[in-house]
Design an enzyme around this catalytic site. Sequence first.
Site, PDB file in Angstrom:
ATOM      1  N   LYS A  11     -13.835 -82.927  48.407  1.00 19.82           N
ATOM      2  CA  LYS A  11     -15.209 -83.452  48.300  1.00 19.82           C
ATOM      3  C   LYS A  11     -15.249 -84.910  48.746  1.00 19.82           C
ATOM      4  O   LYS A  11     -14.232 -85.613  48.700  1.00 19.82           O
ATOM      5  CB  LYS A  11     -15.757 -83.340  46.867  1.00 19.82           C
ATOM      6  CG  LYS A  11     -15.040 -84.182  45.789  1.00 19.82           C
ATOM      7  CD  LYS A  11     -15.541 -85.604  45.640  1.00 19.82           C
ATOM      8  CE  LYS A  11     -14.724 -86.407  44.647  1.00 19.82           C
ATOM      9  NZ  LYS A  11     -14.419 -87.757  44.982  1.00 19.82           N
ATOM     10  N   ASP A 141     -13.960 -83.978  37.930  1.00 15.63           N
ATOM     11  CA  ASP A 141     -14.401 -83.419  39.218  1.00 15.63           C
ATOM     12  C   ASP A 141     -14.170 -81.909  39.321  1.00 15.63           C
ATOM     13  O   ASP A 141     -14.635 -81.280  40.273  1.00 15.63           O
ATOM     14  CB  ASP A 141     -13.633 -84.073  40.380  1.00 15.63           C
ATOM     15  CG  ASP A 141     -14.118 -85.485  40.695  1.00 15.63           C
ATOM     16  OD1 ASP A 141     -15.238 -85.832  40.280  1.00 15.63           O
ATOM     17  OD2 ASP A 141     -13.372 -86.219  41.357  1.00 15.63           O
TER      18      ASP A 141
HETATM   19  P1  ATP Z   1     -10.137 -87.599  42.419  1.00 15.12           P
HETATM   20  O1  ATP Z   1     -11.004 -87.788  43.636  1.00 15.12           O
HETATM   21  O2  ATP Z   1     -10.448 -86.329  41.643  1.00 15.12           O
HETATM   22  O3  ATP Z   1      -9.972 -88.807  41.572  1.00 15.12           O
HETATM   23  P2  ATP Z   1      -7.882 -87.965  44.132  1.00 15.12           P
HETATM   24  O4  ATP Z   1      -8.219 -87.207  45.392  1.00 15.12           O
HETATM   25  O5  ATP Z   1      -8.102 -89.431  44.160  1.00 15.12           O
HETATM   26  O6  ATP Z   1      -8.655 -87.291  42.945  1.00 15.12           O
HETATM   27  P3  ATP Z   1      -5.466 -86.457  43.800  1.00 15.12           P
HETATM   28  O7  ATP Z   1      -5.182 -86.055  45.224  1.00 15.12           O
HETATM   29  O8  ATP Z   1      -5.998 -85.429  42.901  1.00 15.12           O
HETATM   30  O9  ATP Z   1      -6.381 -87.751  43.767  1.00 15.12           O
HETATM   31  O10 ATP Z   1      -4.092 -87.070  43.231  1.00 15.12           O
HETATM   32  C1  ATP Z   1      -4.021 -87.917  42.110  1.00 15.12           C
HETATM   33  C2  ATP Z   1      -2.598 -87.854  41.530  1.00 15.12           C
HETATM   34  O11 ATP Z   1      -2.436 -86.605  40.865  1.00 15.12           O
HETATM   35  C3  ATP Z   1      -1.511 -87.937  42.573  1.00 15.12           C
HETATM   36  O12 ATP Z   1      -0.847 -89.146  42.429  1.00 15.12           O
HETATM   37  C4  ATP Z   1      -0.598 -86.739  42.331  1.00 15.12           C
HETATM   38  O13 ATP Z   1       0.737 -87.123  42.105  1.00 15.12           O
HETATM   39  C5  ATP Z   1      -1.133 -86.062  41.082  1.00 15.12           C
HETATM   40  N1  ATP Z   1      -1.316 -84.591  41.218  1.00 15.12           N
HETATM   41  C6  ATP Z   1      -1.126 -83.682  40.251  1.00 15.12           C
HETATM   42  N2  ATP Z   1      -1.411 -82.451  40.684  1.00 15.12           N
HETATM   43  C7  ATP Z   1      -1.822 -82.557  41.960  1.00 15.12           C
HETATM   44  C8  ATP Z   1      -2.255 -81.610  42.926  1.00 15.12           C
HETATM   45  N3  ATP Z   1      -2.325 -80.294  42.667  1.00 15.12           N
HETATM   46  N4  ATP Z   1      -2.634 -82.096  44.130  1.00 15.12           N
HETATM   47  C9  ATP Z   1      -2.590 -83.419  44.387  1.00 15.12           C
HETATM   48  N5  ATP Z   1      -2.151 -84.351  43.511  1.00 15.12           N
HETATM   49  C10 ATP Z   1      -1.765 -83.933  42.303  1.00 15.12           C
END
Ligand code: ATP
Length: 316
Positions: A11, A141
């Site tokens: 998203k 989210d």
């Molecule tokens: P959001 O926009 O929901 O805040 P994000 O896109 O900024 O999320 P993610 O890619 O979800 O961030 O990653 C955040 C942290 O979560 C990473 O540092 C990673 O190590 C951990 N993590 C745990 N599970 C997952 C997963 N299935 N995919 C990606 N990262 C994961």
Amino acid sequence: MRSYTLIAPAKINLHLEIIGDRPDGYHELVMILQSIDLADEIHLEASDNQAISVRCPHPEVPIDNSNIAYKAAELMAAEFPNAFARYGGVNITINKRIPVAAGLAGGSTNAAAVLVGIDLLWKLGLTQSELEELGAQLGSDVPFCVAGGTAIATGRGEQLSALPSLDNIYIVLGKYRSLAVSTPWAYKTYRQQFGDSYLKDTDSLSARAAAIHSGPIVKAILNKDATQIAQKLHNDLERVVLPAHPQVLQLRETFASAGVLGTMMSGSGPSVFAICDSQQQAEKVKLQVRETLADDDLELFVARMTSHGVQVASSM
Ligand code: ATP
């Protein structure tokens, strides 16, 4: 063994406004969330033992019980112990295409896919709102990622109000591979710097949350007007992330000077997206930004806004 392959889209935030504090320590938010067709692929396979396992070759994604996809399976096992006992455990394989820690809900959409997939594997017949309620226990989210599309999200981000979908607008998305922004850091820093301006009383908070429904960006979305949407993009977290990460600011400025309709950081960053008036323009902007910044660390994608969240790609 029965299995499902699911598509789990990322998203972007077309609007992210921080309006106050909550008693649970989170922020009161007003957001507009939009699914894009940049997606992970999640493969779920029933196993004949009572175990959950995660496989993901991406070096920054944990494969132990700290993976949010693992947590989603664990939650389903706790909520539906009879189904867990009857159908056994689940092996989860994540094919990661969404940049990690990028503000694109990569983990959240994986969790949403596991909820949807286990519902099917265990023949639970849960409704969308039941899946969203389970998702809210895993992260703010996750509920949006279940059905995706275009939605206003309030509260922590888990209270959703669907908008007509935008499914034919192209964006270019950029993210420096080695740069990760922690979402808790971004919100904590924002609170330290701008907490004084938060609305305090419940009536003002409700009024501000309600105002988005008649605001200019929602009007632009209702008109499916990409130019207007691009001009009304807003993200409060840019106030803390851009000064801390000049590379992100430079990427945003490079998009802006490439003649896009509008550009903004997504979520807590550091990914930046730019709305374009056609797929051709998006491809051209991608090449132009690649030439201007000439940095191998920069990943660039052309993506399309889509009207759906998690989808089943195949089952066996
Ligand atoms: P959001 O926009 O929901 O805040 P994000 O896109 O900024 O999320 P993610 O890619 O979800 O961030 O990653 C955040 C942290 O979560 C990473 O540092 C990673 O190590 C951990 N993590 C745990 N599970 C997952 C997963 N299935 N995919 C990606 N990262 C994961």
